[in-house]
Design an enzyme around this catalytic site. Structure first.
Site, PDB file in Angstrom:
ATOM      1  N   ARG A  99      31.742  10.055 -20.713  1.00  0.00           N
ATOM      2  CA  ARG A  99      30.714  10.881 -21.367  1.00  0.00           C
ATOM      3  C   ARG A  99      30.784  12.268 -20.728  1.00  0.00           C
ATOM      4  O   ARG A  99      31.048  12.388 -19.523  1.00  0.00           O
ATOM      5  CB  ARG A  99      29.324  10.264 -21.182  1.00  0.00           C
ATOM      6  CG  ARG A  99      28.199  11.113 -21.787  1.00  0.00           C
ATOM      7  CD  ARG A  99      26.870  10.359 -21.984  1.00  0.00           C
ATOM      8  NE  ARG A  99      26.214   9.971 -20.758  1.00  0.00           N
ATOM      9  CZ  ARG A  99      26.206   8.741 -20.279  1.00  0.00           C
ATOM     10  NH1 ARG A  99      26.827   7.758 -20.925  1.00  0.00           N
ATOM     11  NH2 ARG A  99      25.593   8.448 -19.146  1.00  0.00           N
ATOM     12  N   ASP A 127      25.979  10.588 -14.282  1.00  0.00           N
ATOM     13  CA  ASP A 127      24.941  11.205 -15.110  1.00  0.00           C
ATOM     14  C   ASP A 127      23.758  11.451 -14.178  1.00  0.00           C
ATOM     15  O   ASP A 127      23.063  10.509 -13.791  1.00  0.00           O
ATOM     16  CB  ASP A 127      24.570  10.262 -16.261  1.00  0.00           C
ATOM     17  CG  ASP A 127      23.561  10.870 -17.222  1.00  0.00           C
ATOM     18  OD1 ASP A 127      22.924  11.885 -16.873  1.00  0.00           O
ATOM     19  OD2 ASP A 127      23.400  10.312 -18.329  1.00  0.00           O
ATOM     20  N   GLU A 131      28.329  15.671 -20.691  1.00  0.00           N
ATOM     21  CA  GLU A 131      26.989  16.102 -21.109  1.00  0.00           C
ATOM     22  C   GLU A 131      26.638  17.457 -20.505  1.00  0.00           C
ATOM     23  O   GLU A 131      26.713  17.642 -19.284  1.00  0.00           O
ATOM     24  CB  GLU A 131      25.952  15.067 -20.661  1.00  0.00           C
ATOM     25  CG  GLU A 131      24.514  15.473 -20.973  1.00  0.00           C
ATOM     26  CD  GLU A 131      23.495  14.383 -20.662  1.00  0.00           C
ATOM     27  OE1 GLU A 131      23.769  13.539 -19.780  1.00  0.00           O
ATOM     28  OE2 GLU A 131      22.434  14.383 -21.307  1.00  0.00           O
ATOM     29  N   HIS A 134      25.536   5.717 -29.011  1.00  0.00           N
ATOM     30  CA  HIS A 134      24.285   6.449 -28.762  1.00  0.00           C
ATOM     31  C   HIS A 134      24.277   7.776 -29.510  1.00  0.00           C
ATOM     32  O   HIS A 134      25.264   8.161 -30.141  1.00  0.00           O
ATOM     33  CB  HIS A 134      24.056   6.635 -27.253  1.00  0.00           C
ATOM     34  CG  HIS A 134      25.133   7.376 -26.516  1.00  0.00           C
ATOM     35  ND1 HIS A 134      25.314   8.738 -26.644  1.00  0.00           N
ATOM     36  CD2 HIS A 134      26.062   6.961 -25.627  1.00  0.00           C
ATOM     37  CE1 HIS A 134      26.300   9.117 -25.860  1.00  0.00           C
ATOM     38  NE2 HIS A 134      26.786   8.051 -25.233  1.00  0.00           N
ATOM     39  N   HIS A 175      13.944  13.343 -21.598  1.00  0.00           N
ATOM     40  CA  HIS A 175      13.929  13.196 -23.053  1.00  0.00           C
ATOM     41  C   HIS A 175      12.666  13.932 -23.494  1.00  0.00           C
ATOM     42  O   HIS A 175      11.593  13.339 -23.589  1.00  0.00           O
ATOM     43  CB  HIS A 175      13.919  11.722 -23.463  1.00  0.00           C
ATOM     44  CG  HIS A 175      15.174  11.003 -23.033  1.00  0.00           C
ATOM     45  ND1 HIS A 175      15.249   9.665 -22.827  1.00  0.00           N
ATOM     46  CD2 HIS A 175      16.423  11.480 -22.765  1.00  0.00           C
ATOM     47  CE1 HIS A 175      16.487   9.328 -22.457  1.00  0.00           C
ATOM     48  NE2 HIS A 175      17.209  10.424 -22.406  1.00  0.00           N
ATOM     49  N   ASP A 230       0.823  -1.220   0.000  1.00  0.00           N
ATOM     50  CA  ASP A 230       0.000   0.000   0.000  1.00  0.00           C
ATOM     51  C   ASP A 230       0.860   1.273   0.000  1.00  0.00           C
ATOM     52  O   ASP A 230       0.383   2.341   0.363  1.00  0.00           O
ATOM     53  CB  ASP A 230      -0.966   0.003   1.187  1.00  0.00           C
ATOM     54  CG  ASP A 230      -0.251  -0.153   2.513  1.00  0.00           C
ATOM     55  OD1 ASP A 230       0.985  -0.356   2.493  1.00  0.00           O
ATOM     56  OD2 ASP A 230      -0.907  -0.085   3.559  1.00  0.00           O
ATOM     57  N   HIS A 284      23.247   2.469 -19.185  1.00  0.00           N
ATOM     58  CA  HIS A 284      22.173   2.771 -18.232  1.00  0.00           C
ATOM     59  C   HIS A 284      22.419   2.099 -16.883  1.00  0.00           C
ATOM     60  O   HIS A 284      21.489   1.586 -16.249  1.00  0.00           O
ATOM     61  CB  HIS A 284      20.805   2.364 -18.799  1.00  0.00           C
ATOM     62  CG  HIS A 284      20.386   3.244 -19.940  1.00  0.00           C
ATOM     63  ND1 HIS A 284      19.459   2.874 -20.883  1.00  0.00           N
ATOM     64  CD2 HIS A 284      20.774   4.487 -20.299  1.00  0.00           C
ATOM     65  CE1 HIS A 284      19.300   3.846 -21.766  1.00  0.00           C
ATOM     66  NE2 HIS A 284      20.099   4.836 -21.438  1.00  0.00           N
ATOM     67  N   ASP A 333      20.228  17.713 -17.025  1.00  0.00           N
ATOM     68  CA  ASP A 333      20.738  16.401 -17.426  1.00  0.00           C
ATOM     69  C   ASP A 333      22.238  16.569 -17.685  1.00  0.00           C
ATOM     70  O   ASP A 333      22.624  17.029 -18.749  1.00  0.00           O
ATOM     71  CB  ASP A 333      19.983  15.939 -18.682  1.00  0.00           C
ATOM     72  CG  ASP A 333      20.412  14.554 -19.142  1.00  0.00           C
ATOM     73  OD1 ASP A 333      21.194  13.894 -18.435  1.00  0.00           O
ATOM     74  OD2 ASP A 333      19.948  14.137 -20.229  1.00  0.00           O
ATOM     75  N   TYR A 347      33.208   4.512 -25.039  1.00  0.00           N
ATOM     76  CA  TYR A 347      33.081   3.424 -24.062  1.00  0.00           C
ATOM     77  C   TYR A 347      33.867   2.223 -24.586  1.00  0.00           C
ATOM     78  O   TYR A 347      33.487   1.647 -25.610  1.00  0.00           O
ATOM     79  CB  TYR A 347      31.598   3.066 -23.874  1.00  0.00           C
ATOM     80  CG  TYR A 347      30.732   4.293 -23.674  1.00  0.00           C
ATOM     81  CD1 TYR A 347      30.532   4.829 -22.396  1.00  0.00           C
ATOM     82  CD2 TYR A 347      30.167   4.954 -24.773  1.00  0.00           C
ATOM     83  CE1 TYR A 347      29.766   5.979 -22.224  1.00  0.00           C
ATOM     84  CE2 TYR A 347      29.407   6.112 -24.599  1.00  0.00           C
ATOM     85  CZ  TYR A 347      29.213   6.610 -23.330  1.00  0.00           C
ATOM     86  OH  TYR A 347      28.455   7.759 -23.173  1.00  0.00           O
ATOM     87  N   GLU A 352      25.991  15.377 -25.553  1.00  0.00           N
ATOM     88  CA  GLU A 352      26.531  14.343 -24.674  1.00  0.00           C
ATOM     89  C   GLU A 352      27.287  13.231 -25.386  1.00  0.00           C
ATOM     90  O   GLU A 352      26.931  12.062 -25.277  1.00  0.00           O
ATOM     91  CB  GLU A 352      25.395  13.746 -23.839  1.00  0.00           C
ATOM     92  CG  GLU A 352      24.175  13.284 -24.642  1.00  0.00           C
ATOM     93  CD  GLU A 352      23.101  12.681 -23.736  1.00  0.00           C
ATOM     94  OE1 GLU A 352      23.429  11.729 -23.022  1.00  0.00           O
ATOM     95  OE2 GLU A 352      21.966  13.178 -23.743  1.00  0.00           O
ATOM     96  N   HIS A 402      19.369  15.267 -27.034  1.00  0.00           N
ATOM     97  CA  HIS A 402      17.911  15.178 -27.094  1.00  0.00           C
ATOM     98  C   HIS A 402      17.341  16.476 -26.541  1.00  0.00           C
ATOM     99  O   HIS A 402      18.019  17.202 -25.808  1.00  0.00           O
ATOM    100  CB  HIS A 402      17.410  13.963 -26.290  1.00  0.00           C
ATOM    101  CG  HIS A 402      18.002  13.871 -24.910  1.00  0.00           C
ATOM    102  ND1 HIS A 402      17.511  14.576 -23.841  1.00  0.00           N
ATOM    103  CD2 HIS A 402      19.075  13.181 -24.432  1.00  0.00           C
ATOM    104  CE1 HIS A 402      18.242  14.306 -22.766  1.00  0.00           C
ATOM    105  NE2 HIS A 402      19.210  13.478 -23.096  1.00  0.00           N
TER     106      HIS A 402
HETATM  107  N1  GLY Z   1      20.299  10.900 -18.487  1.00  0.00           N
HETATM  108  C1  GLY Z   1      19.679  10.397 -19.640  1.00  0.00           C
HETATM  109  C2  GLY Z   1      20.349  10.850 -20.841  1.00  0.00           C
HETATM  110  O1  GLY Z   1      21.433  11.382 -20.779  1.00  0.00           O
HETATM  111  O2  GLY Z   1      19.819  10.786 -21.916  1.00  0.00           O
HETATM  112 MN    MN Z   2      20.888  13.189 -21.810  1.00  0.00          MN
HETATM  113 MN    MN Z   3      22.248  12.226 -18.992  1.00  0.00          MN
END
Ligand code: GLY
Ligand code: MN
Ligand code: MN
Length: 440
Positions: free
Chosen positions: A408, A262, A410, A352, A363, A42, A245, A273, A390, A386, A356
């Site tokens: 990365r 991240d 970003e 990737h 996103h 609950d 991820h 982000d 890797y 970003e 975005h």
């Molecule tokens: N943190 C999600 C991305 O960088 O797209």
């Molecule tokens: Mn991002």
């Molecule tokens: Mn990110």
């Protein structure tokens, strides 16, 4: 009583007015709120309002619905909300009720949610187009379909029934793509605090720290500023940085490893982000620095492309080119960079996209292509930039000194009228800048 919304009521009214113009007098739009989701037994997850609903109303309660019906003499904005309930409010918290929906949120008329089906026939009748996204709201789809069926029955006797069902997204999401000054002020705050959180994490990290302890530093900075995570934080040390991820945040950090974080805080619905990758021990090794400089060069080149009029595909094209040239220079790939990109060989280490849209959703909404072609940037859009590299542990054919390096970088960038405006400038990203912050 002042409105408990994040922005002036006039901002929400202006947003609705723009949507109403697009809907036209023969249309009606129905936008359901989010509902509470059980975490276990609950206990619920912390409630997060649906972004479209929040954008149009600033209303924070679950189990609600907005109906926009242009041309009604009562006014176009109806809000259906939970009823006031003294007992439930003692247990679960305050409710605005229909009265508050009008006085605090500017609804032209408000009803308890239980009246929705009864009112819907009135709201739909005589309108040919219904802007509602079927398939997203299983609890409302059958009710709306039943109401339309009912109107069709009646229409055989004269009244006009809706004939067109249009997904709301295209119109509304195009609107959300361009940020107003008021939205940008919230986003700037999210970005400033998130940048400070990354600096705090850099300063708190020591060999022997655990990933979850560093995550706690980040989250402390968000929460002490009235913010929460805009998405699940990734705090990945060593090889974990190569898992895009990664969310376990469960390992101990070792001297000599890099730590990729991240994480972005959400302020009044708008999220930052940010990703930074820094050395647990305070200084990048030679191999780490070599890879880092390639990613940084790619990021800076990509950011420079966020100019009004430029194709929104440019940042990815430019980043991919700089990264691939760098991969060849480092000996990660062999061959002509152009050919390597054409045959997608670069995807072994850069798999990737480069960015975005960013806003109420991490996103964020808005199309990337118009008529099948990448759309041009327009002032007021906000995009992440970003790039990363890797190099999975044990990658055959790659110098072992690069194994397990995941990097990365970003930032969140506003397409300003005069060029790119990096909203997340508060956290350093050059090798020297990061190492200086870590020295304290
Ligand atoms: N943190 C999600 C991305 O960088 O797209
Ligand atoms: Mn991002
Ligand atoms: Mn990110």
């Amino acid at each position: 009583m002042p409105a408990p919304t994040s922005l002036e009521l006039a901002e929400y009214a202006a947003r609705r007015a723009r949507l109403i113009e697009a809907i036209g007098e023969d249309g009606v739009a129905i936008i359901p709120s989010a509902h509470e989701v059980i975490r276990n037994r609950d206990s619920h997850y912390r409630f997060r309002q649906d972004s479209d609903f929040l954008y149009l109303s600033g209303f924070h309660e679950p189990d609600s619905l907005i109906v926009l019906a242009p041309g009604r003499k009562e006014g176009p904005f109806s809000l259906f909300v939970r009823p006031r309930d003294a007992a439930r409010e003692i247990w679960d918290g305050r409710r605005a009720g229909p009265e508050g929906a009008v006085s605090q949120y500017g609804a032209d008329q408000a009803f308890v949610i239980g009246e929705f089906e009864g009112q819907l026939a009135k709201l739909l009748s005589g309108r040919s187009r219904v802007f509602y996204t079927f398939g997203e709201h299983p609890e409302w789809d059958p009710k709306i379909a039943a109401c339309v069926r009912e109107i069709r029955e009646i229409s055989r006797r004269g009244a006009a029934a809706p004939t067109d069902f249009v997904a709301l997204e295209t119109t509304l999401h195009e609107q959300r793509l361009i940020k107003s000054e008021a939205e940008l002020s919230l986003l700037r705050k999210a970005c400033d605090v998130s940048a400070a959180a990354h600096v705090r994490a850099m300063q708190a990290t020591k060999p022997g720290s655990w990933e979850w302890q560093v995550a706690a530093e980040i989250h402390h900075e968000f929460e002490r500023n009235g913010m929460e995570c805009g998405y699940g934080s990734i705090v990945g040390g060593g090889d974990n940085a190569c898992i895009l991820h990664y969310k376990e945040n469960e390992s101990q950090l070792r001297n000599g490893d890099l730590l990729l974080i991240d994480a972005g805080g959400e302020y009044r619905g708008y999220t930052a982000d940010i990703t930074r990758t820094f050395p647990v021990g305070g200084s990048y090794s030679g191999a780490q620095k070599d890879v880092y400089e390639v990613v940084l060069a790619a990021q800076l080149a990509a950011i420079a492309e966020l100019q009004p009029g430029n194709s929104s595909a440019r940042p990815h094209e430019v980043a991919t080119r700089v990264l691939t040239e760098g991969m060849v220079a480092l000996g990660l790939l062999k061959g002509d960079p152009e050919e390597l990109i054409k045959t997608e060989k670069h995807k072994q280490f850069y798999m990737h996209g480069t960015g975005h849209w960013l806003g109420l959703d991490v996103h964020d909404v808005g199309r990337y292509k118009l008529d099948g072609k990448p759309r041009p940037f327009v002032a007021g859009m906000v995009m992440t930039v970003e790039p990363g590299l890797y190099i999975a542990p044990g990658t055959p054919g790659v110098d072992p000194r690069f194994h397990g390096i995941g990097i990365r970088i970003e930032d969140d960038v506003l397409v300003g009228a005069d060029g790119p405006d990096v909203l997340t400038h508060g956290v350093p990203k050059t090798v020297a800048g990061v190492e200086a912050v870590m020295r304290g």
